[in-house]
Design an enzyme around this catalytic site. Structure first.
Site, PDB file in Angstrom:
ATOM      1  N   GLU A  58      19.377  -5.970 -10.461  1.00  0.00           N
ATOM      2  CA  GLU A  58      20.775  -5.531 -10.568  1.00  0.00           C
ATOM      3  C   GLU A  58      20.924  -4.015 -10.425  1.00  0.00           C
ATOM      4  O   GLU A  58      21.829  -3.543  -9.731  1.00  0.00           O
ATOM      5  CB  GLU A  58      21.419  -6.044 -11.856  1.00  0.00           C
ATOM      6  CG  GLU A  58      21.608  -7.563 -11.884  1.00  0.00           C
ATOM      7  CD  GLU A  58      22.657  -8.076 -10.890  1.00  0.00           C
ATOM      8  OE1 GLU A  58      23.101  -7.332 -10.005  1.00  0.00           O
ATOM      9  OE2 GLU A  58      23.036  -9.260 -11.012  1.00  0.00           O
TER      10      GLU A  58
ATOM     11  N   VAL B 193       0.730  -9.666  -6.288  1.00  0.00           N
ATOM     12  CA  VAL B 193      -0.134 -10.764  -5.882  1.00  0.00           C
ATOM     13  C   VAL B 193      -1.351 -10.315  -5.072  1.00  0.00           C
ATOM     14  O   VAL B 193      -2.482 -10.737  -5.373  1.00  0.00           O
ATOM     15  CB  VAL B 193       0.685 -11.867  -5.153  1.00  0.00           C
ATOM     16  CG1 VAL B 193       1.252 -11.396  -3.827  1.00  0.00           C
ATOM     17  CG2 VAL B 193      -0.145 -13.101  -4.982  1.00  0.00           C
TER      18      VAL B 193
ATOM     19  N   TYR C 155      15.548  -5.004 -12.789  1.00  0.00           N
ATOM     20  CA  TYR C 155      15.150  -4.420 -11.510  1.00  0.00           C
ATOM     21  C   TYR C 155      16.186  -4.747 -10.426  1.00  0.00           C
ATOM     22  O   TYR C 155      16.703  -3.842  -9.759  1.00  0.00           O
ATOM     23  CB  TYR C 155      13.784  -4.988 -11.130  1.00  0.00           C
ATOM     24  CG  TYR C 155      13.162  -4.467  -9.860  1.00  0.00           C
ATOM     25  CD1 TYR C 155      12.717  -3.151  -9.753  1.00  0.00           C
ATOM     26  CD2 TYR C 155      12.970  -5.304  -8.757  1.00  0.00           C
ATOM     27  CE1 TYR C 155      12.111  -2.691  -8.585  1.00  0.00           C
ATOM     28  CE2 TYR C 155      12.356  -4.853  -7.596  1.00  0.00           C
ATOM     29  CZ  TYR C 155      11.933  -3.548  -7.512  1.00  0.00           C
ATOM     30  OH  TYR C 155      11.333  -3.095  -6.359  1.00  0.00           O
TER      31      TYR C 155
HETATM   32  P1  NAD Z   1       4.777   2.378  -7.777  1.00  0.00           P
HETATM   33  O1  NAD Z   1       4.966   1.903  -9.169  1.00  0.00           O
HETATM   34  O2  NAD Z   1       3.392   2.466  -7.239  1.00  0.00           O
HETATM   35  O3  NAD Z   1       5.459   3.795  -7.559  1.00  0.00           O
HETATM   36  C1  NAD Z   1       6.649   4.163  -8.181  1.00  0.00           C
HETATM   37  C2  NAD Z   1       6.503   5.588  -8.688  1.00  0.00           C
HETATM   38  O4  NAD Z   1       7.733   6.002  -9.305  1.00  0.00           O
HETATM   39  C3  NAD Z   1       5.411   5.756  -9.741  1.00  0.00           C
HETATM   40  O5  NAD Z   1       4.553   6.812  -9.368  1.00  0.00           O
HETATM   41  C4  NAD Z   1       6.174   6.055 -11.013  1.00  0.00           C
HETATM   42  O6  NAD Z   1       5.436   6.829 -11.935  1.00  0.00           O
HETATM   43  C5  NAD Z   1       7.403   6.759 -10.467  1.00  0.00           C
HETATM   44  N1  NAD Z   1       8.566   6.745 -11.366  1.00  0.00           N
HETATM   45  C6  NAD Z   1       9.143   5.672 -11.955  1.00  0.00           C
HETATM   46  N2  NAD Z   1      10.186   6.066 -12.725  1.00  0.00           N
HETATM   47  C7  NAD Z   1      10.290   7.403 -12.576  1.00  0.00           C
HETATM   48  C8  NAD Z   1      11.182   8.392 -13.104  1.00  0.00           C
HETATM   49  N3  NAD Z   1      12.169   8.066 -13.950  1.00  0.00           N
HETATM   50  N4  NAD Z   1      11.010   9.680 -12.741  1.00  0.00           N
HETATM   51  C9  NAD Z   1      10.004  10.032 -11.889  1.00  0.00           C
HETATM   52  N5  NAD Z   1       9.125   9.142 -11.367  1.00  0.00           N
HETATM   53  C10 NAD Z   1       9.264   7.846 -11.707  1.00  0.00           C
HETATM   54  O7  NAD Z   1       5.666   1.418  -6.840  1.00  0.00           O
HETATM   55  P2  NAD Z   1       5.745   1.337  -5.253  1.00  0.00           P
HETATM   56  O8  NAD Z   1       5.224   0.024  -4.830  1.00  0.00           O
HETATM   57  O9  NAD Z   1       5.180   2.565  -4.641  1.00  0.00           O
HETATM   58  O10 NAD Z   1       7.321   1.293  -5.029  1.00  0.00           O
HETATM   59  C11 NAD Z   1       8.040   2.451  -4.634  1.00  0.00           C
HETATM   60  C12 NAD Z   1       9.508   2.109  -4.412  1.00  0.00           C
HETATM   61  O11 NAD Z   1       9.638   1.093  -3.410  1.00  0.00           O
HETATM   62  C13 NAD Z   1      10.204   1.546  -5.674  1.00  0.00           C
HETATM   63  O12 NAD Z   1      11.509   2.063  -5.726  1.00  0.00           O
HETATM   64  C14 NAD Z   1      10.240   0.058  -5.424  1.00  0.00           C
HETATM   65  O13 NAD Z   1      11.339  -0.548  -6.051  1.00  0.00           O
HETATM   66  C15 NAD Z   1      10.373  -0.007  -3.900  1.00  0.00           C
HETATM   67  N6  NAD Z   1       9.835  -1.263  -3.376  1.00  0.00           N
HETATM   68  C16 NAD Z   1       8.482  -1.457  -3.242  1.00  0.00           C
HETATM   69  C17 NAD Z   1       8.005  -2.666  -2.744  1.00  0.00           C
HETATM   70  C18 NAD Z   1       6.519  -2.906  -2.526  1.00  0.00           C
HETATM   71  O14 NAD Z   1       6.129  -3.990  -2.057  1.00  0.00           O
HETATM   72  N7  NAD Z   1       5.648  -1.964  -2.810  1.00  0.00           N
HETATM   73  C19 NAD Z   1       8.900  -3.693  -2.414  1.00  0.00           C
HETATM   74  C20 NAD Z   1      10.261  -3.472  -2.603  1.00  0.00           C
HETATM   75  C21 NAD Z   1      10.729  -2.250  -3.061  1.00  0.00           C
HETATM   76  N1  UDP Z   2       1.704 -14.553  -7.965  1.00  0.00           N
HETATM   77  C1  UDP Z   2       0.674 -15.437  -8.246  1.00  0.00           C
HETATM   78  N2  UDP Z   2      -0.386 -14.968  -8.974  1.00  0.00           N
HETATM   79  C2  UDP Z   2      -0.476 -13.683  -9.405  1.00  0.00           C
HETATM   80  C3  UDP Z   2       0.578 -12.784  -9.094  1.00  0.00           C
HETATM   81  C4  UDP Z   2       1.654 -13.265  -8.383  1.00  0.00           C
HETATM   82  O1  UDP Z   2       0.714 -16.624  -7.879  1.00  0.00           O
HETATM   83  O2  UDP Z   2      -1.484 -13.337 -10.060  1.00  0.00           O
HETATM   84  C5  UDP Z   2       2.858 -15.035  -7.173  1.00  0.00           C
HETATM   85  C6  UDP Z   2       4.201 -14.828  -7.875  1.00  0.00           C
HETATM   86  O3  UDP Z   2       4.499 -15.956  -8.663  1.00  0.00           O
HETATM   87  C7  UDP Z   2       5.156 -14.670  -6.716  1.00  0.00           C
HETATM   88  C8  UDP Z   2       4.290 -14.062  -5.604  1.00  0.00           C
HETATM   89  O4  UDP Z   2       2.940 -14.284  -5.997  1.00  0.00           O
HETATM   90  O5  UDP Z   2       5.621 -15.933  -6.289  1.00  0.00           O
HETATM   91  C9  UDP Z   2       4.520 -12.579  -5.399  1.00  0.00           C
HETATM   92  O6  UDP Z   2       4.426 -11.953  -6.649  1.00  0.00           O
HETATM   93  P1  UDP Z   2       4.467 -10.376  -6.828  1.00  0.00           P
HETATM   94  O7  UDP Z   2       4.266 -10.103  -8.296  1.00  0.00           O
HETATM   95  O8  UDP Z   2       3.510  -9.723  -5.907  1.00  0.00           O
HETATM   96  O9  UDP Z   2       5.931  -9.900  -6.401  1.00  0.00           O
HETATM   97  P2  UDP Z   2       7.326 -10.602  -6.114  1.00  0.00           P
HETATM   98  O10 UDP Z   2       7.327 -10.871  -4.652  1.00  0.00           O
HETATM   99  O11 UDP Z   2       7.438 -11.858  -6.910  1.00  0.00           O
HETATM  100  O12 UDP Z   2       8.297  -9.577  -6.521  1.00  0.00           O
END
Ligand code: NAD
Ligand code: UDP
Length: 315
Positions: free
Chosen positions: A147, A187, A145
């Site tokens: 890299e 989490v 994820y």
């Molecule tokens: P999510 O898993 O709910 O949504 C991602 C969506 O992308 C899904 O609907 C999945 O089916 C679709 N998808 C994945 N691979 C695909 C492909 N090859 N072709 C078409 N669709 C594809 O995740 P999210 O939380 O909504 O995250 C959305 C974006 O935001 C991601 O790129 C994630 O890395 C980034 N992001 C989210 C968070 C967060 O806290 N939610 C934090 C950091 C980055």
């Molecule tokens: N975590 C936890 N219990 C859980 C899920 C996550 O203690 O059931 C912790 C995890 O070890 C991390 C933080 O909560 O330190 C956030 O985890 P998450 O999976 O939400 O995303 P991250 O921020 O690690 O990408």
């Protein structure tokens, strides 16, 4: 405007879709449902300005008609999800980014890359400003994820510098709210599901590691502002109020007073960042953005959303 959103059936993509439709735009969603869920977009069925294309964006993508904006949101996003789908995660954040950058040139569309705080790895600088280059294990259990997200940023900047693509990059920090997959292991949704179902609250390690939590409606507002800004370098988006995982568990339990759940401690996963907190100075200056929704308000809204949807066991 006509906007394409990859990952439109996911947590963030579906909320972003709602925001853009509310602004009067047309939205073409693209998703292959690898981690997305039909119920996230069920309310959009029949909407005159919405269309969903079921497609994997790592494969060639041809879109009829004009496209003005491309938000590349597709990617498994939870540690459980990206370890389960390692190759797909690498591909969507490399070939997928590449395909959509090519589409942006073909359509003369502005492109936004949804990058992540994971680019900072287990950070040695705290809080994290955009100028910090990070501390990432290139072969660890988060590398599929972290890299490729870093590659996506590099790819986006290369298309911008050499080909003149009109690009934006945002680094999203932990975000929570309705429509998260209750079983994707992140989490906040895990603790809410566990509290509502009287299951043990699974705190990894001692729970001293920190995160800072942004409510989804604040986040998608920031994503949209970044797209409409003139700024090409990465912008952190997140809520700078930092707390420990143990504090998150206690806050959620306090908001579900009827819960019989107890906190249990489980082994700490490898390469789990010990701290994480965004420096949002740039977002404030460039976008005039900062989060508005307080944590208690956001958590309470999310708990209400799931109270009806999760079947409480043993009650
Ligand atoms: P999510 O898993 O709910 O949504 C991602 C969506 O992308 C899904 O609907 C999945 O089916 C679709 N998808 C994945 N691979 C695909 C492909 N090859 N072709 C078409 N669709 C594809 O995740 P999210 O939380 O909504 O995250 C959305 C974006 O935001 C991601 O790129 C994630 O890395 C980034 N992001 C989210 C968070 C967060 O806290 N939610 C934090 C950091 C980055
Ligand atoms: N975590 C936890 N219990 C859980 C899920 C996550 O203690 O059931 C912790 C995890 O070890 C991390 C933080 O909560 O330190 C956030 O985890 P998450 O999976 O939400 O995303 P991250 O921020 O690690 O990408």
């Amino acid at each position: 405007m006509r906007t394409l959103i990859s990952g439109a059936a996911g947590f963030l993509g579906s909320h972003l879709t709602d925001l853009l439709l509310d602004q009067g735009h047309e939205v073409v969603g693209v998703d292959n449902f690898i981690t997305g869920r039909p119920e996230n977009i069920a309310h959009l069925q029949g909407h005159a300005r919405y269309k969903l294309i079921e497609h994997d964006v790592t494969l060639p993508l041809s879109i009829d008609g004009p496209v003005d904006r491309i938000y590349h949101m597709a990617s498994p996003a939870s540690p459980v999800g990206y370890v389960k789908h390692q190759v797909a995660t690498v591909k969507v954040n490399s070939q997928g980014t590449w395909n959509l950058l090519e589409l942006s040139l073909e359509k003369n569309a502005r492109f936004l890359m949804a990058s992540t705080s994971e680019c900072y790895g287990d950070p040695a600088v705290h809080p994290q400003p955009e100028s910090y280059w990070g501390n990432v294990n290139p072969i660890g259990l988060r590398s599929m994820y972290d890299e490729p997200k870093r590659f996506s940023e590099a790819c986006t900047m290369a298309y911008h510098r050499e080909r003149g693509a009109d690009t934006r990059i945002i680094r999203i920090f932990n975000t929570y709210g309705p429509r998260m997959d209750p079983y994707d292991g992140r989490v906040v949704i895990s603790f809410i599901r566990q509290a509502l179902n009287d299951e043990p609250i699974t705190v990894f390690g001692e729970g001293k590691q920190t995160r800072s939590l942004c409510y989804v409606l604040d986040l998608v507002r920031g994503i949209n502002l970044a797209m409409e800004s003139d700024f090409h370098e990465p912008i952190n988006l997140g809520n700078p109020q930092e707390l420990t995982i143990l504090e998150i568990a206690r806050e959620i339990l306090a908001l579900v007073p009827e819960s019989r759940s107890q906190i249990v401690h489980m082994p700490m996963p490898p390469d789990d960042p010990r701290v994480r907190c965004p420096d949002i100075t740039r977002a404030k200056q460039v976008l005039g953005w900062s989060p508005k929704v307080g944590r208690r308000e956001g958590l309470a809204k999310m708990i209400e959303f799931y109270r009806d949807r999760l079947v409480a066991k043993g009650k």
